[in-house]
Motif scaffolding. Structure first.
Motif, PDB file in Angstrom:
ATOM      1  N   PRO A 135      76.044  30.620  46.380  1.00 28.75           N
ATOM      2  CA  PRO A 135      77.221  30.750  47.346  1.00 28.75           C
ATOM      3  C   PRO A 135      77.338  31.810  47.961  1.00 28.75           C
ATOM      4  O   PRO A 135      77.760  31.935  49.065  1.00 28.75           O
ATOM      5  CB  PRO A 135      78.443  30.442  46.108  1.00 28.75           C
ATOM      6  CG  PRO A 135      77.970  30.539  44.993  1.00 28.75           C
ATOM      7  CD  PRO A 135      76.571  30.252  45.069  1.00 28.75           C
ATOM      8  N   VAL A 136      77.063  33.134  47.281  1.00 30.96           N
ATOM      9  CA  VAL A 136      77.078  34.397  47.828  1.00 30.96           C
ATOM     10  C   VAL A 136      76.181  34.464  49.197  1.00 30.96           C
ATOM     11  O   VAL A 136      76.572  35.055  50.419  1.00 30.96           O
ATOM     12  CB  VAL A 136      77.071  35.580  46.885  1.00 30.96           C
ATOM     13  CG1 VAL A 136      76.912  36.986  47.556  1.00 30.96           C
ATOM     14  CG2 VAL A 136      78.172  35.262  45.896  1.00 30.96           C
ATOM     15  N   VAL A 137      75.011  34.285  48.856  1.00 26.85           N
ATOM     16  CA  VAL A 137      73.782  34.442  49.950  1.00 26.85           C
ATOM     17  C   VAL A 137      74.222  33.399  51.050  1.00 26.85           C
ATOM     18  O   VAL A 137      73.907  33.792  52.325  1.00 26.85           O
ATOM     19  CB  VAL A 137      72.505  34.261  49.334  1.00 26.85           C
ATOM     20  CG1 VAL A 137      71.986  32.907  49.035  1.00 26.85           C
ATOM     21  CG2 VAL A 137      71.486  34.819  50.368  1.00 26.85           C
ATOM     22  N   LEU A 138      74.683  32.149  50.919  1.00 28.56           N
ATOM     23  CA  LEU A 138      74.693  31.298  51.855  1.00 28.56           C
ATOM     24  C   LEU A 138      76.095  31.745  52.919  1.00 28.56           C
ATOM     25  O   LEU A 138      75.987  31.759  53.947  1.00 28.56           O
ATOM     26  CB  LEU A 138      75.055  29.961  51.227  1.00 28.56           C
ATOM     27  CG  LEU A 138      73.803  29.377  50.791  1.00 28.56           C
ATOM     28  CD1 LEU A 138      74.299  28.109  49.941  1.00 28.56           C
ATOM     29  CD2 LEU A 138      72.633  29.054  51.631  1.00 28.56           C
ATOM     30  N   ASN A 139      77.057  32.045  52.066  1.00 29.40           N
ATOM     31  CA  ASN A 139      78.241  32.702  52.866  1.00 29.40           C
ATOM     32  C   ASN A 139      78.003  33.910  53.749  1.00 29.40           C
ATOM     33  O   ASN A 139      78.539  34.022  54.873  1.00 29.40           O
ATOM     34  CB  ASN A 139      79.354  32.834  51.991  1.00 29.40           C
ATOM     35  CG  ASN A 139      80.090  31.476  51.780  1.00 29.40           C
ATOM     36  OD1 ASN A 139      80.476  30.777  52.668  1.00 29.40           O
ATOM     37  ND2 ASN A 139      80.357  31.006  50.463  1.00 29.40           N
ATOM     38  N   TYR A 140      77.102  34.833  53.272  1.00 36.60           N
ATOM     39  CA  TYR A 140      76.673  35.985  53.797  1.00 36.60           C
ATOM     40  C   TYR A 140      75.803  35.667  55.141  1.00 36.60           C
ATOM     41  O   TYR A 140      76.195  36.099  56.068  1.00 36.60           O
ATOM     42  CB  TYR A 140      75.798  36.808  52.849  1.00 36.60           C
ATOM     43  CG  TYR A 140      75.153  37.918  53.596  1.00 36.60           C
ATOM     44  CD1 TYR A 140      75.764  39.222  54.010  1.00 36.60           C
ATOM     45  CD2 TYR A 140      73.631  37.688  54.348  1.00 36.60           C
ATOM     46  CE1 TYR A 140      75.163  40.117  54.600  1.00 36.60           C
ATOM     47  CE2 TYR A 140      73.230  38.877  54.733  1.00 36.60           C
ATOM     48  CZ  TYR A 140      73.915  39.833  55.091  1.00 36.60           C
ATOM     49  OH  TYR A 140      73.247  40.989  55.927  1.00 36.60           O
ATOM     50  N   ILE A 141      74.955  34.396  54.934  1.00 34.01           N
ATOM     51  CA  ILE A 141      74.344  34.113  56.181  1.00 34.01           C
ATOM     52  C   ILE A 141      75.148  33.573  57.364  1.00 34.01           C
ATOM     53  O   ILE A 141      74.965  34.078  58.386  1.00 34.01           O
ATOM     54  CB  ILE A 141      73.283  33.047  55.775  1.00 34.01           C
ATOM     55  CG1 ILE A 141      72.026  33.703  54.760  1.00 34.01           C
ATOM     56  CG2 ILE A 141      72.659  32.392  56.898  1.00 34.01           C
ATOM     57  CD1 ILE A 141      71.352  32.715  53.971  1.00 34.01           C
ATOM     58  N   LEU A 142      76.185  32.979  56.752  1.00 33.91           N
ATOM     59  CA  LEU A 142      77.256  32.228  58.036  1.00 33.91           C
ATOM     60  C   LEU A 142      77.851  33.462  58.424  1.00 33.91           C
ATOM     61  O   LEU A 142      78.199  33.658  59.849  1.00 33.91           O
ATOM     62  CB  LEU A 142      78.030  31.182  57.423  1.00 33.91           C
ATOM     63  CG  LEU A 142      77.517  30.131  56.856  1.00 33.91           C
ATOM     64  CD1 LEU A 142      78.476  29.172  56.124  1.00 33.91           C
ATOM     65  CD2 LEU A 142      76.636  29.188  58.238  1.00 33.91           C
ATOM     66  N   TRP A 143      78.300  34.460  57.713  1.00 35.06           N
ATOM     67  CA  TRP A 143      78.894  35.650  58.271  1.00 35.06           C
ATOM     68  C   TRP A 143      77.937  36.617  59.020  1.00 35.06           C
ATOM     69  O   TRP A 143      78.260  36.811  60.568  1.00 35.06           O
ATOM     70  CB  TRP A 143      79.507  36.380  57.116  1.00 35.06           C
ATOM     71  CG  TRP A 143      79.892  37.870  57.480  1.00 35.06           C
ATOM     72  CD1 TRP A 143      81.103  38.256  58.088  1.00 35.06           C
ATOM     73  CD2 TRP A 143      79.092  39.162  57.583  1.00 35.06           C
ATOM     74  NE1 TRP A 143      81.209  39.555  58.328  1.00 35.06           N
ATOM     75  CE2 TRP A 143      79.930  40.062  57.841  1.00 35.06           C
ATOM     76  CE3 TRP A 143      77.785  39.292  57.115  1.00 35.06           C
ATOM     77  CZ2 TRP A 143      79.501  41.598  58.122  1.00 35.06           C
ATOM     78  CZ3 TRP A 143      77.438  40.667  57.139  1.00 35.06           C
ATOM     79  CH2 TRP A 143      78.437  41.686  57.846  1.00 35.06           C
TER      80      TRP A 143
END
Length: 347
Positions: A135-143
């Motif tokens: 969840p962290v790396v995916l939300n980072y990618i979107l950001w």
């Protein structure tokens, strides 16, 4: 505007000596601080409460030392919860959640240089898997993409299609669907390949993502084994990063699994727990008592005078990070924020 007004009030209170007065009046009360990961790239800009720089932590510890705080181990602090008169002056406990590699690489060396102890609450499922935390790396990618809308194809149902990122519930469902896919891929190379494919699909290059830096990974077993030598004790954060509200047996099973992994690393039996994401319910105390857990910490700020019985399972803790201004940190640690909350009837 609201933040500016708050900081102006705190600046005036400090200038008038109210921070110092609060420290003297609360000198026997225990404080517990919470941190998570360190900063290797630009993670602290993405989530400044989840990731903080070594410089940030160093400044906090220097301030604590300068103002006469005594950093104590969690276990000793819990043993003294019923006897505040026996505590050292201005006692404070430093804790870390999760088990990030960047905690080991960037933050624990800061505490080792200052010679102060700490505690790591380890989430063992992600630790065992050894992949970037989904969840962290995916939300980072979107950001990192900087996009307001994206189009995806070739990922499967629930993922493919047009997505408006301002639609938070829909974006949350997108991330959950991707997490489900990643959790099903045990092979590290294949897992990272899917993460990089998703990043490329939204315009974030592999170089920008920089998975090789391990900034979205947890520690390895060898790294975990070294951190007691840095003055850091390993405790419970659950096997899965989710509190089972209303199901105490699941809580006991989850913590048994977490403790088994920690023991399997040759570490001492863990006896303290941190609620994942700060979630808890009224069932927690009885369940924790049954399995011999001595204390549990929340994410609600506050000072601790005495704590007995159920209170020991719901200890307050202040979540610090890059988003917290130095004045806000000083107000909380000095006890002035606690005074204001009590004055407002929210203590």
């Amino acid at each position: 505007m609201k933040k500016t007004l708050k900081l102006s009030v705190l600046w005036l209170a400090r200038a008038l000596g109210l921070f110092g007065l609060s420290r003297r009046l609360t000198r026997s009360k225990l404080r517990i601080l919470c941190y998570h990961g360190g900063n290797i790239g630009d993670e602290r800009q993405f989530n400044p409460l989840l990731f903080c720089s070594a410089e940030h932590l160093d400044a906090r510890v220097r301030w604590l030392k300068d103002k006469g705080f005594t950093v104590v181990p969690l276990d000793a602090a819990v043993d003294g919860l019923a006897t505040p008169q026996a505590r050292p002056a201005l006692p404070v406990v430093l804790t870390f959640d999760d088990g990030w590699y960047s905690t080991y690489q960037a933050l624990l060396p800061v505490l080792a240089r200052h010679g102060v102890p700490s505690t790591l609450y380890l989430c063992t499922q992600y630790f065992e898997r050894g992949n970037p935390i989904p969840p962290v790396v995916l939300n980072y990618i979107l950001w990192k993409s900087g996009k307001s809308e994206i189009d995806l194809a070739g990922f499967g149902p629930g993922i493919d299609g047009h997505h408006v990122l301002a639609d938070r519930p829909a974006t949350r469902r997108l991330v959950e669907a991707l997490v489900e896919q990643l959790d099903a891929i045990a092979d590290p190379a294949a897992n990272r390949a899917l993460v990089e494919r998703f990043a490329a699909a939204v315009g974030v290059s592999a170089a920008e993502l920089d998975l090789g830096s391990r900034r979205f990974d947890y520690m390895t077993p060898d790294e975990l084994a070294r951190i007691p030598g840095l003055g850091c004790a390993i405790e419970l954060h659950g096997h899965v990063h989710l509190y089972p509200v209303g199901v105490p047996q699941r809580l006991k099973d989850d913590l048994a699994a977490c403790a088994a992994v920690i023991r399997g690393q040759g570490l001492p039996e863990p006896r303290h727990y941190c609620y994942p994401s700060g979630d808890y319910d009224h069932n927690a105390h009885a369940a924790l008592q049954e399995i011999g857990v001595k204390s549990a910490t929340t994410c609600l700020p506050g000072l601790i005078d005495t704590a007995t019985g159920r209170d020991v399972s719901y200890l307050p803790r202040f979540l610090d990070g890059e988003r917290i201004h130095a004045l806000e940190f000083e107000a909380e640690m000095s006890g002035f924020s606690d005074f204001l909350k009590r004055l407002a009837g929210r203590g």
